[in-house]
Design a protein around this motif. Sequence first.
Motif, PDB file in Angstrom:
ATOM      1  N   LYS A  93       0.833  -1.215   0.000  1.00  0.00           N
ATOM      2  CA  LYS A  93       0.000   0.000   0.000  1.00  0.00           C
ATOM      3  C   LYS A  93       0.864   1.260   0.000  1.00  0.00           C
ATOM      4  CE  LYS A  93      -4.423  -1.643   1.579  1.00  0.00           C
ATOM      5  NZ  LYS A  93      -5.595  -1.370   2.375  1.00  0.00           N
ATOM      6  N   GLU A  94       2.009   1.219   0.673  1.00  0.00           N
ATOM      7  CA  GLU A  94       2.918   2.372   0.656  1.00  0.00           C
ATOM      8  C   GLU A  94       3.475   2.590  -0.750  1.00  0.00           C
ATOM      9  OE1 GLU A  94       3.638   4.831   2.854  1.00  0.00           O
ATOM     10  OE2 GLU A  94       1.954   3.920   3.905  1.00  0.00           O
ATOM     11  N   ILE A  95       3.829   1.503  -1.422  1.00  0.00           N
ATOM     12  CA  ILE A  95       4.312   1.615  -2.796  1.00  0.00           C
ATOM     13  C   ILE A  95       3.207   2.184  -3.674  1.00  0.00           C
ATOM     14  CG2 ILE A  95       5.058   0.303  -4.830  1.00  0.00           C
ATOM     15  CD1 ILE A  95       6.478  -1.620  -2.812  1.00  0.00           C
ATOM     16  N   LEU A  96       1.986   1.706  -3.491  1.00  0.00           N
ATOM     17  CA  LEU A  96       0.863   2.218  -4.280  1.00  0.00           C
ATOM     18  C   LEU A  96       0.628   3.704  -4.019  1.00  0.00           C
ATOM     19  CD1 LEU A  96      -1.599  -0.800  -3.993  1.00  0.00           C
ATOM     20  CD2 LEU A  96      -0.484   0.031  -6.088  1.00  0.00           C
ATOM     21  N   ARG A  97       0.827   4.151  -2.771  1.00  0.00           N
ATOM     22  CA  ARG A  97       0.681   5.582  -2.486  1.00  0.00           C
ATOM     23  C   ARG A  97       1.739   6.397  -3.238  1.00  0.00           C
ATOM     24  NH1 ARG A  97      -0.631   3.279   2.449  1.00  0.00           N
ATOM     25  NH2 ARG A  97      -2.777   3.697   3.082  1.00  0.00           N
ATOM     26  N   LEU A  98       2.958   5.879  -3.279  1.00  0.00           N
ATOM     27  CA  LEU A  98       4.011   6.555  -4.046  1.00  0.00           C
ATOM     28  C   LEU A  98       3.672   6.553  -5.535  1.00  0.00           C
ATOM     29  CD1 LEU A  98       7.164   5.152  -2.206  1.00  0.00           C
ATOM     30  CD2 LEU A  98       6.268   7.493  -2.090  1.00  0.00           C
ATOM     31  N   CYS A  99       3.119   5.451  -6.005  1.00  0.00           N
ATOM     32  CA  CYS A  99       2.699   5.369  -7.411  1.00  0.00           C
ATOM     33  C   CYS A  99       1.572   6.354  -7.692  1.00  0.00           C
ATOM     34  CB  CYS A  99       2.245   3.947  -7.755  1.00  0.00           C
ATOM     35  SG  CYS A  99       3.600   2.769  -7.844  1.00  0.00           S
ATOM     36  N   ASP A 100       0.686   6.524  -6.736  1.00  0.00           N
ATOM     37  CA  ASP A 100      -0.395   7.491  -6.905  1.00  0.00           C
ATOM     38  C   ASP A 100       0.190   8.885  -7.119  1.00  0.00           C
ATOM     39  OD1 ASP A 100      -3.172   8.390  -6.853  1.00  0.00           O
ATOM     40  OD2 ASP A 100      -2.715   9.198  -4.857  1.00  0.00           O
ATOM     41  N   GLY A 101       1.191   9.247  -6.336  1.00  0.00           N
ATOM     42  CA  GLY A 101       1.848  10.540  -6.514  1.00  0.00           C
ATOM     43  C   GLY A 101       2.532  10.644  -7.876  1.00  0.00           C
ATOM     44  N   ALA A 102       3.173   9.549  -8.296  1.00  0.00           N
ATOM     45  CA  ALA A 102       3.844   9.541  -9.603  1.00  0.00           C
ATOM     46  C   ALA A 102       2.830   9.722 -10.723  1.00  0.00           C
ATOM     47  CB  ALA A 102       4.625   8.234  -9.784  1.00  0.00           C
ATOM     48  N   TYR A 103       1.701   9.043 -10.627  1.00  0.00           N
ATOM     49  CA  TYR A 103       0.688   9.180 -11.680  1.00  0.00           C
ATOM     50  C   TYR A 103       0.012  10.538 -11.641  1.00  0.00           C
ATOM     51  CZ  TYR A 103       1.118   4.861 -14.166  1.00  0.00           C
ATOM     52  OH  TYR A 103       1.598   3.876 -14.984  1.00  0.00           O
ATOM     53  N   ASN A 104      -0.126  11.131 -10.463  1.00  0.00           N
ATOM     54  CA  ASN A 104      -0.643  12.500 -10.415  1.00  0.00           C
ATOM     55  C   ASN A 104       0.297  13.444 -11.162  1.00  0.00           C
ATOM     56  OD1 ASN A 104      -3.030  12.016  -9.021  1.00  0.00           O
ATOM     57  ND2 ASN A 104      -2.034  12.193  -7.023  1.00  0.00           N
ATOM     58  N   LEU A 142       9.756   1.115  -8.074  1.00  0.00           N
ATOM     59  CA  LEU A 142       9.350   1.118  -6.670  1.00  0.00           C
ATOM     60  C   LEU A 142       8.998  -0.292  -6.187  1.00  0.00           C
ATOM     61  CD1 LEU A 142       7.134   4.338  -6.668  1.00  0.00           C
ATOM     62  CD2 LEU A 142       9.347   4.040  -5.511  1.00  0.00           C
ATOM     63  N   PHE A 143       8.264  -1.024  -6.998  1.00  0.00           N
ATOM     64  CA  PHE A 143       7.917  -2.398  -6.614  1.00  0.00           C
ATOM     65  C   PHE A 143       9.180  -3.256  -6.518  1.00  0.00           C
ATOM     66  CE2 PHE A 143       3.543  -1.357  -8.055  1.00  0.00           C
ATOM     67  CZ  PHE A 143       2.839  -1.852  -6.962  1.00  0.00           C
ATOM     68  N   PHE A 144      10.096  -3.086  -7.480  1.00  0.00           N
ATOM     69  CA  PHE A 144      11.335  -3.861  -7.471  1.00  0.00           C
ATOM     70  C   PHE A 144      12.152  -3.557  -6.222  1.00  0.00           C
ATOM     71  CE2 PHE A 144      15.861  -4.293  -8.503  1.00  0.00           C
ATOM     72  CZ  PHE A 144      15.900  -5.641  -8.825  1.00  0.00           C
ATOM     73  N   GLU A 145      12.320  -2.257  -5.938  1.00  0.00           N
ATOM     74  CA  GLU A 145      13.101  -1.854  -4.756  1.00  0.00           C
ATOM     75  C   GLU A 145      12.465  -2.358  -3.471  1.00  0.00           C
ATOM     76  OE1 GLU A 145      13.404   2.393  -5.131  1.00  0.00           O
ATOM     77  OE2 GLU A 145      14.631   2.230  -6.941  1.00  0.00           O
ATOM     78  N   GLY A 146      11.160  -2.475  -3.454  1.00  0.00           N
ATOM     79  CA  GLY A 146      10.451  -2.980  -2.275  1.00  0.00           C
ATOM     80  C   GLY A 146      10.367  -4.500  -2.236  1.00  0.00           C
ATOM     81  N   GLY A 147      10.921  -5.161  -3.251  1.00  0.00           N
ATOM     82  CA  GLY A 147      10.885  -6.620  -3.289  1.00  0.00           C
ATOM     83  C   GLY A 147       9.494  -7.181  -3.530  1.00  0.00           C
TER      84      GLY A 147
END
Length: 181
Positions: A93-104, A142-147
């Motif tokens: 969910k933290e990665i998804l929040r970062l992705c949300d910012g990236a897509y914004n 981000l997903f890769f770095e988070g494993g």
Amino acid sequence: MSPSSLLPLFLPLLLLSITNATVDDTCKAATASNYKVDYGFCTTSLRANPKSETADPKGLGLIGTQLCLTNATNTGTKINDMIKNGNFSHEVKEILRLCDGAYNNQIDLLNGAMDSFEKGDYSDAVVKVGRVKERAYDCDDLFFEGGEEDLLKKDEGDLDGLSGLALFLIGRLRGSDISKK
């Protein structure tokens, strides 16, 4: 029946084949460009908008940019739904929040590209869409770095392909094909 009385029956077919050739030719050129846009992806994407069948190069450039914006917006909505309704670990969910910012950020860039495009500032539109293309796989990183497994791989691939297509289409409007430089 006289040949002239058959013209109204065959004219729509003739026009359709001419406009299809335009999309086909455009996609062949995009495929041969440095962006290496997939031909099937190109034709399917452009034909998703019925206006592409009769669009001139400027219309195709606008359609290509709109397709990017729609993809980014839909992916942003998907990410928000995943955050709110998905059964994911705290880390995902933290990665998804970062992705949300990236897509914004992607959406902001694409809205700016649309504004530039509509003003005829194709150079600025290219810069903005180029930034989107460069960052299309940020969530993958981000997903890769988070494993973690990348939950947005297809969406990112689509954005990468659509932004490459938009760059090719806008580049043609600048008077030279930037994909050949």
